[in-house]
Design a protein around this motif. Sequence first.
Motif, PDB file in Angstrom:
ATOM      1  N   THR A 333       0.905  -1.197   0.126  1.00  0.00           N
ATOM      2  CA  THR A 333       0.030  -0.007  -0.152  1.00  0.00           C
ATOM      3  C   THR A 333       0.861   0.966   0.168  1.00  0.00           C
ATOM      4  O   THR A 333       1.406   1.487   1.073  1.00  0.00           O
ATOM      5  N   VAL A 334       1.104   1.912  -1.215  1.00  0.00           N
ATOM      6  CA  VAL A 334       2.296   2.469  -1.304  1.00  0.00           C
ATOM      7  C   VAL A 334       2.373   4.038  -0.549  1.00  0.00           C
ATOM      8  O   VAL A 334       3.597   4.267  -0.194  1.00  0.00           O
ATOM      9  N   ASN A 335       1.150   4.583  -0.090  1.00  0.00           N
ATOM     10  CA  ASN A 335       1.137   5.721   0.668  1.00  0.00           C
ATOM     11  C   ASN A 335       1.648   5.434   1.887  1.00  0.00           C
ATOM     12  O   ASN A 335       2.178   6.233   2.665  1.00  0.00           O
ATOM     13  N   HIS A 336       1.141   4.112   2.327  1.00  0.00           N
ATOM     14  CA  HIS A 336       1.641   3.924   3.883  1.00  0.00           C
ATOM     15  C   HIS A 336       3.082   3.555   3.886  1.00  0.00           C
ATOM     16  O   HIS A 336       3.754   3.816   4.779  1.00  0.00           O
ATOM     17  N   VAL A 337       3.585   2.948   2.944  1.00  0.00           N
ATOM     18  CA  VAL A 337       4.947   2.614   2.647  1.00  0.00           C
ATOM     19  C   VAL A 337       5.562   4.002   2.778  1.00  0.00           C
ATOM     20  O   VAL A 337       6.870   3.988   3.554  1.00  0.00           O
ATOM     21  N   ALA A 338       5.356   4.957   1.907  1.00  0.00           N
ATOM     22  CA  ALA A 338       6.258   6.036   2.028  1.00  0.00           C
ATOM     23  C   ALA A 338       5.951   6.947   3.208  1.00  0.00           C
ATOM     24  O   ALA A 338       7.132   7.454   3.632  1.00  0.00           O
ATOM     25  N   SER A 339       4.993   6.855   3.874  1.00  0.00           N
ATOM     26  CA  SER A 339       4.845   7.556   5.106  1.00  0.00           C
ATOM     27  C   SER A 339       5.609   7.106   6.181  1.00  0.00           C
ATOM     28  O   SER A 339       6.295   7.596   6.820  1.00  0.00           O
ATOM     29  N   CYS A 340       5.676   5.646   5.898  1.00  0.00           N
ATOM     30  CA  CYS A 340       6.628   5.032   7.182  1.00  0.00           C
ATOM     31  C   CYS A 340       7.903   5.167   6.980  1.00  0.00           C
ATOM     32  O   CYS A 340       8.603   5.288   7.977  1.00  0.00           O
ATOM     33  N   TRP A 341       8.759   4.987   5.686  1.00  0.00           N
ATOM     34  CA  TRP A 341      10.062   5.028   5.576  1.00  0.00           C
ATOM     35  C   TRP A 341      10.381   6.431   5.664  1.00  0.00           C
ATOM     36  O   TRP A 341      11.544   6.745   6.159  1.00  0.00           O
ATOM     37  N   CYS A 342       9.503   7.526   5.403  1.00  0.00           N
ATOM     38  CA  CYS A 342      10.042   8.864   5.625  1.00  0.00           C
ATOM     39  C   CYS A 342      10.014   9.127   7.179  1.00  0.00           C
ATOM     40  O   CYS A 342      10.942   9.818   7.570  1.00  0.00           O
ATOM     41  N   TYR A 343       8.974   8.577   8.055  1.00  0.00           N
ATOM     42  CA  TYR A 343       9.108   8.853   9.381  1.00  0.00           C
ATOM     43  C   TYR A 343      10.212   7.986   9.928  1.00  0.00           C
ATOM     44  O   TYR A 343      10.958   8.720  10.943  1.00  0.00           O
ATOM     45  N   GLU A 344      10.569   7.054   9.468  1.00  0.00           N
ATOM     46  CA  GLU A 344      11.456   6.174  10.028  1.00  0.00           C
ATOM     47  C   GLU A 344      13.216   6.745   9.633  1.00  0.00           C
ATOM     48  O   GLU A 344      14.173   6.649  10.509  1.00  0.00           O
ATOM     49  N   THR A 345      13.153   7.662   8.502  1.00  0.00           N
ATOM     50  CA  THR A 345      14.127   8.661   8.228  1.00  0.00           C
ATOM     51  C   THR A 345      14.203   9.653   9.156  1.00  0.00           C
ATOM     52  O   THR A 345      15.697   9.800   9.827  1.00  0.00           O
ATOM     53  N   ALA A 346      13.301  10.117   9.773  1.00  0.00           N
ATOM     54  CA  ALA A 346      13.250  11.141  10.586  1.00  0.00           C
ATOM     55  C   ALA A 346      13.605  10.490  12.113  1.00  0.00           C
ATOM     56  O   ALA A 346      14.570  11.398  12.655  1.00  0.00           O
ATOM     57  N   VAL A 347      13.389   9.270  12.419  1.00  0.00           N
ATOM     58  CA  VAL A 347      13.712   8.569  13.681  1.00  0.00           C
ATOM     59  C   VAL A 347      15.085   8.500  13.640  1.00  0.00           C
ATOM     60  O   VAL A 347      16.020   8.398  14.424  1.00  0.00           O
ATOM     61  N   ALA A 348      16.085   7.965  12.165  1.00  0.00           N
ATOM     62  CA  ALA A 348      17.469   8.125  12.247  1.00  0.00           C
ATOM     63  C   ALA A 348      18.046   9.047  12.783  1.00  0.00           C
ATOM     64  O   ALA A 348      19.097   8.930  13.128  1.00  0.00           O
TER      65      ALA A 348
END
Length: 487
Positions: A333-348
């Motif tokens: 579900t591409v919008n969920h994927v993009a949201s997640c990986w963006c947020y995890e980049t912020a976590v990093a």
Amino acid sequence: MDTEGHSLPSASCGDGRKRRVCYYYDPGVANVDYGANHNMVPRRVAMAHALVEKYGLLADMERLRVRPATEAELRAFHDDAYVRLLRDITPDAYHDGDLRDRARACGVGVPETDETDASAYDNPVIDGLWDYCLRYAGGSLAAARALADGSSDIAINWSGGMHHACRGKASGFCYVNDIVLAIQELLEHFERVLYVDIDVHHGDGVEEHFKRESRVMTVSFHLYDIDRDVKPFFPGTGKVEDVGEGDGKYYTLNVPMKAGMDDERYQQLFRPIMDEVMEKFVPDAVVLQCGADSLYGDRLGEFRLSVKGHAGCVSYLRSFNVPLLLLGGGGYTVNHVASCWCYETAVAVGKEKEISDEIPFHGYEHYYRDQGYKLHFTVPKKNGNKKDDLIDKIKQDALMNLAMLKPPPTTVGEHRPSKRHAINVKAHYDQNQDKEAKKYRWCRREDDDPMERLHRLCGEADRYDFFTELGKRKMSGLVNSTPSDSK
């Protein structure tokens, strides 16, 4: 997002939160098309990157130089015959009977059900297949080398994480196993490497390769359900009894779970198990496969994780202050994927509390309409006890297997890359990155990517059409001028 755990002051950032983070993005990966009806959409990586850029996170990371892998580098894991097949196969060449037979023997172009349905092919013969494999594998190798030379604490390649690919066979949308290649690269510089997989599917390809290896420990949290009326949940492996073989016995840990796992249940397993793993194995580097098909609402997955719940795994492993490689994986579900990986980049980079929940205008925002144009989509509450006997059983089984794991011969106080292999640090990074842009906390767009330009123009056109249509409706009396007009 909480930050408790084992966070230590970084040598580069004394506050214990910031890390030296490097980031790999190759626009060429996003242009690959598995087919109109296929679940895998590489464009999701471009969607994540567009959000990362728009939120200003590129300014907090060093960009890795785009460098596709070489044919020789793929052969470090994959069979020669299989590598040649990937190099030679094209949609046109697939009609050749001999090549077609070779491809199907290697899991490429094999229909699951109906040959007339393109979506029936897990691993289709697609245009640009060879280039695609070289590009995403090159990203994971570049990220691994950035950790190995000690210049970065965290390295990110969201286009990687293809954990199902085998030595001589494609599987589960994965053609080349970039994770195995990256771990092998890390082993040239670190004594022990930990691999953790939070994809909803079992990390079978990585486990299979390292199951006899004591320098690599693999841990997979996944859905395991073989008691289905139709067929087992893919790939049907990863039961708790699978603990490795030979010298690698008990260096394989599987945490099989049932459908419906939510944030709280997941963390009741992840944190205590990973605490024990880190204490027993004492890794010098960690590779985390962040498959986003474990999110709620995934087209193939059956878990109920939120973006923050998924990112909690990234945050927790980051807190141990061990060199960390973050890779992508599943997620359909591409919008969920993009949201997640963006947020995890912020976590990093330690900025997860600073980015807005409002999706910014960036050319892909129309994909987020169903989640209210929010970065964090809503996960409906589920009735039932958060603590149950099944969770306790899963945890105890995992901890019992960990109890059999012998401590490493030496305990390392600091996680430093060895000097065994000299590395040219400058060769990994994009020397053309605009330092002045970083100073003012913005970076240039990927203007060399025609799809980025197209989507940006489409987004602007959508906005123009919206206001044009609104104006027409207003003039025709379909839209009220003021609230009082309706009375």
